[in-house]
Design an enzyme around this catalytic site. Sequence first.
Site, PDB file in Angstrom:
ATOM      1  N   ASN A  10       0.867  -1.179   0.000  1.00 15.56           N
ATOM      2  CA  ASN A  10       0.000   0.000   0.000  1.00 15.56           C
ATOM      3  C   ASN A  10       0.903   1.228   0.000  1.00 15.56           C
ATOM      4  O   ASN A  10       1.477   1.581   1.033  1.00 15.56           O
ATOM      5  CB  ASN A  10      -0.895  -0.035   1.257  1.00 15.56           C
ATOM      6  CG  ASN A  10      -1.734   1.234   1.398  1.00 15.56           C
ATOM      7  OD1 ASN A  10      -1.799   2.042   0.479  1.00 15.56           O
ATOM      8  ND2 ASN A  10      -2.356   1.386   2.555  1.00 15.56           N
ATOM      9  N   LYS A  12       0.121   4.240  -0.283  1.00 20.99           N
ATOM     10  CA  LYS A  12      -0.542   5.430   0.288  1.00 20.99           C
ATOM     11  C   LYS A  12      -0.321   6.630  -0.649  1.00 20.99           C
ATOM     12  O   LYS A  12      -0.223   6.427  -1.862  1.00 20.99           O
ATOM     13  CB  LYS A  12      -0.051   5.671   1.722  1.00 20.99           C
ATOM     14  CG  LYS A  12      -0.163   4.389   2.576  1.00 20.99           C
ATOM     15  CD  LYS A  12       0.033   4.611   4.036  1.00 20.99           C
ATOM     16  CE  LYS A  12      -0.124   3.290   4.783  1.00 20.99           C
ATOM     17  NZ  LYS A  12      -0.021   3.441   6.232  1.00 20.99           N
ATOM     18  N   HIS A  98      -9.413   1.251   5.399  1.00 21.30           N
ATOM     19  CA  HIS A  98      -8.116   1.481   6.033  1.00 21.30           C
ATOM     20  C   HIS A  98      -8.295   2.453   7.192  1.00 21.30           C
ATOM     21  O   HIS A  98      -9.120   3.360   7.113  1.00 21.30           O
ATOM     22  CB  HIS A  98      -7.127   2.034   5.002  1.00 21.30           C
ATOM     23  CG  HIS A  98      -5.718   2.023   5.502  1.00 21.30           C
ATOM     24  ND1 HIS A  98      -5.242   2.965   6.386  1.00 21.30           N
ATOM     25  CD2 HIS A  98      -4.701   1.155   5.283  1.00 21.30           C
ATOM     26  CE1 HIS A  98      -3.984   2.674   6.677  1.00 21.30           C
ATOM     27  NE2 HIS A  98      -3.632   1.588   6.009  1.00 21.30           N
ATOM     28  N   GLU A 100      -6.661   4.889   8.075  1.00 20.32           N
ATOM     29  CA  GLU A 100      -6.479   6.300   7.696  1.00 20.32           C
ATOM     30  C   GLU A 100      -7.749   6.849   7.053  1.00 20.32           C
ATOM     31  O   GLU A 100      -8.047   8.037   7.154  1.00 20.32           O
ATOM     32  CB  GLU A 100      -5.256   6.424   6.769  1.00 20.32           C
ATOM     33  CG  GLU A 100      -3.969   6.231   7.563  1.00 20.32           C
ATOM     34  CD  GLU A 100      -2.816   5.625   6.806  1.00 20.32           C
ATOM     35  OE1 GLU A 100      -2.831   5.624   5.564  1.00 20.32           O
ATOM     36  OE2 GLU A 100      -1.892   5.123   7.483  1.00 20.32           O
ATOM     37  N   GLU A 168      -5.010  -4.504  11.014  1.00 22.26           N
ATOM     38  CA  GLU A 168      -4.001  -3.457  11.142  1.00 22.26           C
ATOM     39  C   GLU A 168      -4.260  -2.669  12.423  1.00 22.26           C
ATOM     40  O   GLU A 168      -5.058  -1.722  12.414  1.00 22.26           O
ATOM     41  CB  GLU A 168      -4.059  -2.515   9.936  1.00 22.26           C
ATOM     42  CG  GLU A 168      -3.751  -3.178   8.609  1.00 22.26           C
ATOM     43  CD  GLU A 168      -3.186  -2.195   7.591  1.00 22.26           C
ATOM     44  OE1 GLU A 168      -2.148  -2.501   7.010  1.00 22.26           O
ATOM     45  OE2 GLU A 168      -3.779  -1.111   7.413  1.00 22.26           O
ATOM     46  N   GLY A 174       2.795   2.709  10.702  1.00 25.43           N
ATOM     47  CA  GLY A 174       3.721   3.809  10.473  1.00 25.43           C
ATOM     48  C   GLY A 174       4.482   4.239  11.710  1.00 25.43           C
ATOM     49  O   GLY A 174       5.123   5.290  11.724  1.00 25.43           O
ATOM     50  N   SER A 212       3.769  -1.798  10.398  1.00 27.56           N
ATOM     51  CA  SER A 212       5.229  -1.862  10.572  1.00 27.56           C
ATOM     52  C   SER A 212       5.817  -3.220  10.222  1.00 27.56           C
ATOM     53  O   SER A 212       6.742  -3.700  10.899  1.00 27.56           O
ATOM     54  CB  SER A 212       5.615  -1.446  12.001  1.00 27.56           C
ATOM     55  OG  SER A 212       5.223  -0.104  12.240  1.00 27.56           O
ATOM     56  N   GLY A 233       2.970  -1.005   4.328  1.00 28.22           N
ATOM     57  CA  GLY A 233       2.970   0.411   3.982  1.00 28.22           C
ATOM     58  C   GLY A 233       4.372   0.879   3.631  1.00 28.22           C
ATOM     59  O   GLY A 233       4.861   0.665   2.525  1.00 28.22           O
ATOM     60  N   GLY A 234       5.044   1.509   4.608  1.00 31.12           N
ATOM     61  CA  GLY A 234       6.334   2.152   4.355  1.00 31.12           C
ATOM     62  C   GLY A 234       7.352   1.272   3.632  1.00 31.12           C
ATOM     63  O   GLY A 234       8.014   1.732   2.686  1.00 31.12           O
TER      64      GLY A 234
END
Length: 251
Positions: A10, A12, A98, A100, A168, A174, A212, A233-234
Amino acid sequence: MSRTRYVIGNWKMNGTRVGAQALARAVAAAVAASGRASPRVVLCPPATLLAMVAAETGEGRVALGGQDCHARPSGAFTGDVSAEMLAEAGCRYVIVGHSERRTLHSEDDATVRAKAEAAHRAGLVAVVCVGESLAEREAGRTSEVLARQVDLSVPGGSGAGDTLVAYEPVWAIGTGRVATPAQVAEAHAGIRARLGARIAGGAGISLLYGGSVKPDNAAELQALADVDGALVGGASLDAAQFLAIVAASPG
Ligand code: 13P
């Protein structure tokens, strides 16, 4: 029947053309070269990059997903993207619910469910996200929150062919603070039981962990009994890190 394994990136709201093209190309090439049919690898870039990533991944083993969709197929919804539009752009998957979106765009369970239903109508696989906040965990409400989100966000007719659920925990997204294997195992077992009790094909739905996930924890997390993959993610913004997470899938 064994459940399908996934590693989903993802991105983002990250990526512009040049870097994103190199990232998609590197992932597509490495996944093709690995010769492994499992896990399924999915990239979810921002909407502006869908066409470019689709061109890079082609008909290969890397599939394309959107990060969100509107519940309606078309209309006066400035800034939104429908599931039909994502399907036309080459997507097979779409993330809905999600944290977010739930937090920053005030989406409740009913909205998430409507989006998952829209995804199904458009022929997409919905990746429905659930997860507790830190305050909810500290108040001992994790299992209750997850049960409510699963009950109200996952459409009743869902099955392994059209739905994945991603756990999640909000406090792990994050932050570099990954849930412990024991916390993930407990949450996934609870979600699995809830899906199985409520939905005819629920027990076969693949469950992903997100929050993470990095190369150094990916093997341990993905080896847990009820974990069928990772929503990243990251680390999905770096080809080497993402591919290490893919390689860490038990396959
Ligand atoms: P991070 O991997 O950056 O924690 O993000 C997880 C996530 O939100 C994936 O959807």
